[in-house]
Motif scaffolding. Structure first.
Motif, PDB file in Angstrom:
ATOM      1  N   GLU A   1       0.855  -1.213   0.218  1.00  0.00           N
ATOM      2  CA  GLU A   1       0.169   0.218   0.001  1.00  0.00           C
ATOM      3  C   GLU A   1       0.941   1.086  -0.189  1.00  0.00           C
TER       4      GLU A   1
ATOM      5  N   LYS B   1      -6.102  -2.791  -3.254  1.00  0.00           N
ATOM      6  CA  LYS B   1      -6.213  -2.299  -1.877  1.00  0.00           C
ATOM      7  C   LYS B   1      -6.912  -3.930  -0.881  1.00  0.00           C
TER       8      LYS B   1
ATOM      9  N   GLU C   1      -8.893  -8.699   4.536  1.00  0.00           N
ATOM     10  CA  GLU C   1      -7.227  -9.900   4.371  1.00  0.00           C
ATOM     11  C   GLU C   1      -7.698 -11.372   4.647  1.00  0.00           C
TER      12      GLU C   1
ATOM     13  N   GLY D   1      -5.752   1.182  -5.259  1.00  0.00           N
ATOM     14  CA  GLY D   1      -4.882   2.564  -4.886  1.00  0.00           C
ATOM     15  C   GLY D   1      -4.937   4.366  -5.118  1.00  0.00           C
TER      16      GLY D   1
END
Length: 481
Positions: A29, A134, A138, A150
């Motif tokens: 990121e 992104k 997760e 992003g």
């Protein structure tokens, strides 16, 4: 390389079983090393800098010349490439006429990072899609609801959605990679049952890609894309009409270079599908003669140079993967050896039909996102400031961000896809201009277990193979796309 494609080690080619041409790990990121904070800050603020006309002075006066020596991992190099390519495209197209000389502080590190990655020093599909998203959570799988973008040029929701559709497109494309490779293996093993099953699933996966493409209009406005987003995705090849006849000069003492901009033609997934199915695209003036004639000897025609050129805009491992697939694929040769009404041929033609449908939908998006906004602008001239490609609406031969004639190129790809059908009535159906009044009715039917049930058409009287099983109701039905 020839023979069994199962020897391919997908991670070696940076291809992931679950995410396809997206890496197994999400992109960085940001660069954690504060040394590169000037890159991070400038790239993150591109929308504000463009809005206030500060992009040019910031790059020329405030951007320090940084070494890339502290980019020690592949992930860091990718992040550096994303940052620098967003900055260069934002800088070049921030004014009208565009800026054609790149300051050393931007040109030198970009050339070095690009050289290490084997990619052109310009915004590519890799920098705006593959390495520019992104994951929200997760712990969950990739989905449109679990993704955010992003960097952007405009800061708009429309631009973010435009990129994310392509990210999810690549994610779903992992299914296509899996089923296509299994079909190649089945041919090598002479396993007809496995081949048919793999082709069924490949056809459905291609159809899933088409469904994703159709979602573009949900949150990306065609006029915002045409006038605000698209100009910044352009490169500097074939861009004489918008002020870059020689391309751009990389550094005060560097050379002029011409590169195409980010384009879906740089998606390894689309070229993979063509390769694995044996779909051949030719250069203009070869097969593209109307009325079209059957291909009797492919060797007499040159391959499409634009598509081949687009491979140098793909990550090096992906280029190697496509090369390995092209040397191993055996699907088309296999189906051509089968009897005229064999299930193998029908299964193959289902995939061809799905690819043709995909390209029809892609052409429809081009119509809505480029042709219609351009036509509207011609009819209602405004005094709104336009840059780059947004100034070319009076040119009917619309250029894509890759620098090629969009409609002509995509129509050619669509027609050449139809040419690949191996069953006579399928080929006739796919070339039918007026589907509503066609003598052909083609249905592709699968049951709940994704078992291929059959085809039906009016001319050859091929009947559906009905499944009398209790849960054998039709689950997947495609009619007159």
């Amino acid at each position: 390389m020839t023979g069994d494609i199962r020897v391919l080690d997908l991670p070696l080619f940076d291809v992931d079983e679950k995410n396809g041409f997206l890496s197994s790990e999400p992109p960085l990121e940001r660069l954690s090393n504060l040394y590169y904070e000037p890159w991070e800050k400038l790239a993150t603020n591109i929308p504000q800098l463009l809005l206030t006309n500060q992009m040019k002075p910031q790059v020329e006066n405030e951007l320090p010349l940084l070494s890339i020596d502290q980019l020690t991992t592949l992930q860091e190099l990718k992040r550096g490439y994303v940052l620098l390519t967003f900055i260069i495209n934002g800088y070049v197209w921030s004014s009208n006429p565009p800026n054609e000389v790149i300051p050393d502080s931007l040109a030198q590190p970009l050339l070095e990072v690009s050289n290490k990655l084997g990619l052109p020093p310009v915004a590519t599909y890799s920098s705006v899609v593959l390495w520019n998203y992104k994951v929200v959570d997760e712990a969950k799988d990739l989905s449109l609801e679990n993704l955010t973008t992003g960097l952007t040029f405009t800061g708009s929701f429309d631009e973010a959605w435009f990129y994310l559709i392509s990210v999810y497109f690549e994610k779903i494309g992992a299914q296509c990679i899996e089923h296509g490779l299994k079909a190649v293996d089945a041919v090598s093993s002479n396993d007809s049952t496995s081949f048919i099953e793999s082709m069924k699933l490949l056809a459905m996966s291609i159809d899933n890609l088409t469904d994703i493409l159709k979602r573009m209009e949900e949150k990306c406005d065609p006029y915002v894309f045409y006038f605000r987003i698209r100009p910044f995705l352009a490169g500097w090849k074939n861009m004489s009409k918008v002020g870059l006849p020689k391309g751009v000069k990389y550094g005060s003492t560097g050379e002029y270079q011409q590169w195409s901009g980010g384009s879906n033609a740089q998606s390894s997934l689309i070229q993979y599908l063509d390769l694995v199915l044996g779909i051949t695209h030719f250069s203009d003036g070869g097969q593209q003669q109307y009325p079209r004639k059957p291909i009797t000897n492919e060797s007499q025609f040159k391959r499409n140079s634009y598509l081949l050129d687009m491979r140098q805009y793909m990550p090096k491992p992906h280029r190697s993967f496509l090369k390995a697939v092209s040397e191993s694929t055996n699907i088309r040769q296999y189906v051509l050896k089968q009897s005229s009404e064999s299930t193998e041929r029908f299964a193959y033609d289902t995939c061809i039909s799905m690819m043709k449908n995909f390209r029809d939908v892609h052409l429809g998006i081009i119509r809505n996102y480029i042709l219609i906004p351009a036509r509207a602008e011609r009819m209602n001239e405004t005094h709104i400031m336009r840059n780059g490609l947004a100034t070319t609406h009076n040119n009917k031969n619309h250029l894509g961000t890759g620098g090629t004639s969009l409609v002509k190129f995509l129509t050619q790809c669509r027609d050449e896809t139809s040419d690949m059908a191996v069953t006579k009535w399928v080929k006739e159906y796919l070339k039918e201009d007026d589907i509503e009044h066609s003598n052909l009715e083609m249905n592709f039917v699968f049951d709940y277990s994704y078992n291929f049930i059959g085809f039906k058409d009016k001319m050859s009287n091929i009947q559906l193979i009905e499944d009398d099983a209790e849960n054998g109701d039709v689950d997947f039905f495609i009619h007159h796309w």
